[in-house]
Design an enzyme around this catalytic site. Structure first.
Site, PDB file in Angstrom:
ATOM      1  N   LYS A 141       0.941  -1.341  -0.096  1.00  0.00           N
ATOM      2  CA  LYS A 141       0.054  -0.432  -0.112  1.00  0.00           C
ATOM      3  C   LYS A 141       0.547   1.595   0.045  1.00  0.00           C
ATOM      4  O   LYS A 141       0.272   2.049   0.380  1.00  0.00           O
ATOM      5  CB  LYS A 141      -0.709  -0.365   1.392  1.00  0.00           C
ATOM      6  CG  LYS A 141      -2.336  -1.059   0.728  1.00  0.00           C
ATOM      7  CD  LYS A 141      -3.069  -0.383   2.225  1.00  0.00           C
ATOM      8  CE  LYS A 141      -4.761   0.315   1.564  1.00  0.00           C
ATOM      9  NZ  LYS A 141      -5.108   0.077   3.109  1.00  0.00           N
ATOM     10  N   SER A 159      -8.773   8.875   7.033  1.00  0.00           N
ATOM     11  CA  SER A 159      -7.076   8.864   6.964  1.00  0.00           C
ATOM     12  C   SER A 159      -6.172   9.698   5.405  1.00  0.00           C
ATOM     13  O   SER A 159      -5.519  10.442   5.629  1.00  0.00           O
ATOM     14  CB  SER A 159      -5.938   7.941   6.692  1.00  0.00           C
ATOM     15  OG  SER A 159      -6.342   7.293   8.047  1.00  0.00           O
TER      16      SER A 159
HETATM   17  P1  ADP Z   1      -8.548   0.117   6.654  1.00  0.00           P
HETATM   18  O1  ADP Z   1      -7.673   0.954   5.520  1.00  0.00           O
HETATM   19  O2  ADP Z   1      -9.085  -0.932   7.021  1.00  0.00           O
HETATM   20  O3  ADP Z   1     -10.222   1.145   6.736  1.00  0.00           O
HETATM   21  P2  ADP Z   1      -8.455   2.283   7.993  1.00  0.00           P
HETATM   22  O4  ADP Z   1      -7.182   2.650   8.943  1.00  0.00           O
HETATM   23  O5  ADP Z   1      -8.856   3.700   7.264  1.00  0.00           O
HETATM   24  O6  ADP Z   1      -8.299   1.461   8.130  1.00  0.00           O
HETATM   25  O7  ADP Z   1     -10.087   2.194   9.138  1.00  0.00           O
HETATM   26  C1  ADP Z   1     -10.292   1.387  10.475  1.00  0.00           C
HETATM   27  C2  ADP Z   1     -11.854   1.493  10.477  1.00  0.00           C
HETATM   28  O8  ADP Z   1     -11.994   2.669  11.052  1.00  0.00           O
HETATM   29  C3  ADP Z   1     -12.858   0.990   9.275  1.00  0.00           C
HETATM   30  O9  ADP Z   1     -13.129   0.429   9.807  1.00  0.00           O
HETATM   31  C4  ADP Z   1     -12.439   2.461   9.178  1.00  0.00           C
HETATM   32  O10 ADP Z   1     -14.463   2.840   8.218  1.00  0.00           O
HETATM   33  C5  ADP Z   1     -13.093   3.641  10.625  1.00  0.00           C
HETATM   34  N1  ADP Z   1     -12.888   4.544  10.149  1.00  0.00           N
HETATM   35  C6  ADP Z   1     -11.908   5.735   9.577  1.00  0.00           C
HETATM   36  N2  ADP Z   1     -12.549   6.676   9.963  1.00  0.00           N
HETATM   37  C7  ADP Z   1     -13.178   6.956  11.061  1.00  0.00           C
HETATM   38  C8  ADP Z   1     -13.639   8.179  11.317  1.00  0.00           C
HETATM   39  N3  ADP Z   1     -13.280   8.852  11.136  1.00  0.00           N
HETATM   40  N4  ADP Z   1     -14.724   7.654  12.155  1.00  0.00           N
HETATM   41  C9  ADP Z   1     -15.240   6.703  12.463  1.00  0.00           C
HETATM   42  N5  ADP Z   1     -14.677   5.512  12.037  1.00  0.00           N
HETATM   43  C10 ADP Z   1     -13.286   5.561  11.251  1.00  0.00           C
END
Ligand code: ADP
Length: 178
Positions: free
Chosen positions: A42, A129
């Site tokens: 990634k 992110s």
């Molecule tokens: P991935 O790469 O698996 O999407 P992330 O680190 O982006 O992993 O996110 C991990 C989890 O946190 C996922 O379920 C995502 O939907 C959730 N998530 C990310 N940002 C937020 C946010 N701002 N509020 C709530 N949940 C979030």
């Protein structure tokens, strides 16, 4: 029976949306493991070690929050850790389809593990992110959207020229997703 939950993700970087979900999980379950996916393909901004460091720093005073890394099939990791719950965050309808597919697939792979979805506080629902990285690389303020330690590390990366690289804000890469 004590409930051990796993909250998997890339966390590149950890945002206050993630922090909100982890805090909710820590109140609901006996213990929650923030499981950082080791995925070399990634091309992340932060190394896995940096992401572990950040999360450990943020949750240093919460004894029922653990930070770990994992590789391979999530349900295998969850089973290996003796956990019974996968926590995922839902921000908007746009998250739903992918999360629904993943949850059903994981249910099929291991019927003993349940996926629990949690909503963050409203002010965090638009944070991802990817969006944080894009906005920061273009000179925007991310204060209050990420932990202070993340803001500091983003600044260091910017100074060292690690962000602002092409690709972060390229057309076609929408602000959704990790
Ligand atoms: P991935 O790469 O698996 O999407 P992330 O680190 O982006 O992993 O996110 C991990 C989890 O946190 C996922 O379920 C995502 O939907 C959730 N998530 C990310 N940002 C937020 C946010 N701002 N509020 C709530 N949940 C979030």
């Amino acid at each position: 029976m004590s409930t051990l939950a796993v909250y998997p993700g890339s966390f590149d970087p950890l945002t206050n949306g993630h922090v909100d979900i982890i805090n909710r999980g820590a109140r609901l379950f006996d213990r929650i493991i923030v499981a950082i996916l080791v995925n070399a393909e990634k091309s992340p901004l932060f190394t896995v070690e940096e992401r572990v460091d950040i999360a450990r720093g943020v949750f240093a005073r919460q004894s029922n929050v653990e930070v770990d890394t994992f590789n391979g099939l999530l349900v295998d990791y969850v089973a290996r850790r003796g956990a019974n719950v996968i926590v995922r965050g839902l921000r908007a309808v746009s998250d739903f389809e992918f999360e629904f597919q993943m949850a059903l697939m994981n249910q099929r792979l291991n019927t003993r593990i349940e996926t629990v979805f949690m909503m963050p506080a409203e002010q965090y629902t638009y944070i991802s992110s990817r969006l944080i990285k894009e906005v920061f690389s273009l000179g925007g303020r991310v204060h209050g959207l990420v932990p202070d330690s993340v803001e500091e590390r983003l600044r260091e990366k910017l100074q060292r020229g690690r962000i602002g690289a092409p690709g972060l804000a390229s057309p076609g890469e929408g602000p959704s997703g990790g």
